[in-house]
Scaffold this motif. Structure first.
Motif, PDB file in Angstrom:
ATOM      1  N   GLN A   8       2.156  -7.118 -17.608  1.00 34.78           N
ATOM      2  CA  GLN A   8       1.662  -8.385 -17.047  1.00 34.78           C
ATOM      3  C   GLN A   8       0.861  -9.165 -18.069  1.00 34.78           C
ATOM      4  O   GLN A   8      -0.054  -8.638 -18.653  1.00 34.78           O
ATOM      5  N   LYS A  49      -8.134   2.836  -4.084  1.00 32.33           N
ATOM      6  CA  LYS A  49      -8.129   2.899  -5.558  1.00 32.33           C
ATOM      7  C   LYS A  49      -7.063   3.876  -6.046  1.00 32.33           C
ATOM      8  O   LYS A  49      -6.424   3.654  -7.072  1.00 32.33           O
ATOM      9  N   CYS A  58       0.348   2.397  -7.937  1.00 31.57           N
ATOM     10  CA  CYS A  58       1.091   1.154  -8.248  1.00 31.57           C
ATOM     11  C   CYS A  58       1.051   0.933  -9.756  1.00 31.57           C
ATOM     12  O   CYS A  58       2.076   0.789 -10.414  1.00 31.57           O
ATOM     13  N   GLY A  59      -0.197   0.921 -10.276  1.00 30.23           N
ATOM     14  CA  GLY A  59      -0.419   0.599 -11.685  1.00 30.23           C
ATOM     15  C   GLY A  59       0.246   1.588 -12.623  1.00 30.23           C
ATOM     16  O   GLY A  59       0.818   1.213 -13.641  1.00 30.23           O
ATOM     17  N   ARG A 107       7.652  -1.337 -15.606  1.00 31.15           N
ATOM     18  CA  ARG A 107       7.696  -2.766 -15.323  1.00 31.15           C
ATOM     19  C   ARG A 107       7.196  -3.528 -16.552  1.00 31.15           C
ATOM     20  O   ARG A 107       6.335  -3.030 -17.287  1.00 31.15           O
ATOM     21  N   GLY A 135      -3.811   2.127  -5.516  1.00 25.61           N
ATOM     22  CA  GLY A 135      -3.707   1.122  -6.580  1.00 25.61           C
ATOM     23  C   GLY A 135      -3.307   1.756  -7.901  1.00 25.61           C
ATOM     24  O   GLY A 135      -2.503   1.205  -8.650  1.00 25.61           O
ATOM     25  N   HIS A 184       3.831   0.759 -12.755  1.00 25.98           N
ATOM     26  CA  HIS A 184       4.013  -0.528 -13.444  1.00 25.98           C
ATOM     27  C   HIS A 184       3.878  -0.363 -14.959  1.00 25.98           C
ATOM     28  O   HIS A 184       4.584  -1.011 -15.723  1.00 25.98           O
ATOM     29  N   TYR A 223       8.841  -5.529  -2.929  1.00 25.22           N
ATOM     30  CA  TYR A 223       7.583  -5.343  -3.652  1.00 25.22           C
ATOM     31  C   TYR A 223       6.539  -6.381  -3.231  1.00 25.22           C
ATOM     32  O   TYR A 223       5.351  -6.086  -3.175  1.00 25.22           O
ATOM     33  N   LYS A 224       7.028  -7.599  -2.937  1.00 27.02           N
ATOM     34  CA  LYS A 224       6.089  -8.619  -2.448  1.00 27.02           C
ATOM     35  C   LYS A 224       5.496  -8.185  -1.118  1.00 27.02           C
ATOM     36  O   LYS A 224       4.311  -8.381  -0.856  1.00 27.02           O
ATOM     37  N   GLU A 266      11.602  -8.926  -2.875  1.00 24.00           N
ATOM     38  CA  GLU A 266      10.986  -9.163  -1.561  1.00 24.00           C
ATOM     39  C   GLU A 266      10.245  -7.917  -1.088  1.00 24.00           C
ATOM     40  O   GLU A 266       9.169  -7.998  -0.501  1.00 24.00           O
ATOM     41  N   GLY A 288       2.884  -5.546  -1.855  1.00 26.49           N
ATOM     42  CA  GLY A 288       1.645  -6.161  -2.358  1.00 26.49           C
ATOM     43  C   GLY A 288       0.921  -6.906  -1.259  1.00 26.49           C
ATOM     44  O   GLY A 288      -0.307  -6.854  -1.146  1.00 26.49           O
ATOM     45  N   PHE A 334      -0.749  -4.434   1.030  1.00 26.47           N
ATOM     46  CA  PHE A 334      -1.900  -3.822   0.365  1.00 26.47           C
ATOM     47  C   PHE A 334      -3.050  -4.820   0.271  1.00 26.47           C
ATOM     48  O   PHE A 334      -4.218  -4.466   0.462  1.00 26.47           O
TER      49      PHE A 334
END
Lengths: 170, 220
Positions: free
Chosen positions: A170, A153, A159-160, A167, A156, A163, A55-56, A53, A59, A62
């Motif tokens: 994807q 950016k 985050c990336g 993580r 982002g 991930h 992380y949702k 929840e 996102g 953002f």
């Protein structure tokens, strides 16, 4: 200053428009995916649900900021609280990954075992998000749309970057 | 090839149909390679595919005779009869009854792929389709998951398309690629005639396709 609760941070998600709900129903109606989520939720430990929840909400906040910036007439009154939520959530991340909540413990999660085997790396990645979202807050408070567009950016990428290492791909 | 055979080559596909076909092949490949990596290029590839599909739908009712759905889409009885007598079936002028289903399948999968892409949101909430601002992050994530899933179906349909072309070359000695490049088919015993569409119809189709792309891209 008290730490804002997670539920409070997620109020941004309550802005679920009619279109969104209709589309959600439509997508949920596509069967398999919705079914999977339900089964997973039933077996998922509370802390894993909480971090999902969280992380949702990250996102979601953002996305709100990026939607505003793309609109051509960004509303700082919406961007600023979303940046606040992101920073507060980023600070909570260390609480979301207690021992026993990883894939190595049989938990169904997209988190990789590296979160627990490389705590220094994970902590550095988390710290990076705290810093980049803090700058996001400052730029939002200053109302500098051009600088925000460049800085999202960077956020982002933080985050990336995390991930990529911590993580499931994807 | 003797000069006799080449003089027997008949026009089968008009230029717009061929251009759309090969442009789709290139842009779908570009979109595949850039998805999740170079989202700026991916977005433009998507807009290009959207325009091509809109044009192809229009050309399916307004284009040259072999491009028209009403000319090549046949009922289940005809398709079944064609499949049963596949080895001995005479060469079709334009799409055969089975190939027509492949065209429909590819078009439907492309439409759903574009539709889902317009609403898709990446896992970070940074990159998103132009219409994603009308839906929530979580719904956009579901659209992205389905965009991925639908792409697997599209890949399978493209593989089927390529296998079919190989099967026609191998078992029926039919070259289907050449005519899609040159527009002319040298197969003996072809019965039919391409009735091309006037130029103004092509111009109208281009205008419609560009308008649709611009309107959707600007909505975001």
């Amino acid at each position: 200053m008290s730490t804002p609760s997670l539920t409070h941070l997620m109020t941004g998600r309550a802005r679920l428009g009619l279109t969104g709900m209709a589309a959600a129903l439509l997508v949920a109606g596509c069967g398999q995916q919705a079914g999977e989520t339900e089964t997973a939720a039933a077996e998922t430990p509370p802390i894993v649900q909480e971090r999902q929840e969280g992380y949702k909400a990250l996102g979601s906040s953002f996305k709100l900021i990026n939607d505003q910036l793309k609109s051509g007439a960004p509303d700082m009154a919406q961007i600023a609280p979303a940046a606040d939520r992101m920073n507060a959530l980023a600070q909570q991340i260390p609480n979301w990954f207690p021992a026993g909540s990883g894939p190595q413990d049989g938990v169904e999660t997209d988190a990789l075992e590296t979160v627990w085997t490389n705590p220094e790396g994970f902590s550095a990645a988390q710290q990076r998000l705290v810093e980049t979202t803090a700058e996001l807050q400052q730029l939002a408070a200053a109302g500098d749309a051009a600088a925000l567009e460049a800085h999202v950016k960077v956020v982002g990428a933080s985050c990336g970057g995390c991930h990529d290492d911590f993580r499931v791909e994807q | 090839m003797s000069s006799d055979a080449s003089s027997a080559r008949v026009r089968v596909w008009d230029l717009p149909t061929r251009l759309v076909h090969w442009a789709l092949a290139v842009l779908v490949l570009v979109a595949w390679l850039t998805g999740g990596e170079r989202m700026d290029i991916h977005r433009y590839a998507g807009y290009g595919i959207l325009g091509l599909v809109v044009f192809r739908l229009y050309w399916g009712v307004a284009g040259g005779s072999t491009a028209r759905f009403s000319e090549f889409v046949k009922g289940p009885g005809t398709v079944l009869a064609y499949v049963r007598g596949w080895r001995a079936a005479p060469s079709s002028f334009g799409h055969n009854p089975l190939g027509a289903l492949s065209v429909l399948l590819l078009v439907i999968l492309l439409i759903s792929q574009i539709g889902l892409g317009l609403f898709a949101v990446d896992v970070d909430g940074l990159e998103s389709g132009p219409l994603a601002r009308f839906i929530t992050f979580e719904t956009g994530r579901k659209a992205a998951d389905l965009h991925e899933l639908n792409f697997r179906l599209l890949q399978a349909a493209i593989v089927l398309h390529l296998v079919a072309i190989a099967a026609y070359a191998l078992f029926k000695r039919r070259n289907l690629v050449g005519p899609m490049v040159t527009g002319r088919d040298a197969t003996a015993g072809l019965e039919g005639e391409l009735r091309p569409a006037p130029l103004w119809r092509l111009a109208l189709g281009v205008v419609i396709a560009v308008l649709v792309v611009v309107l959707i891209a600007r909505a975001g």
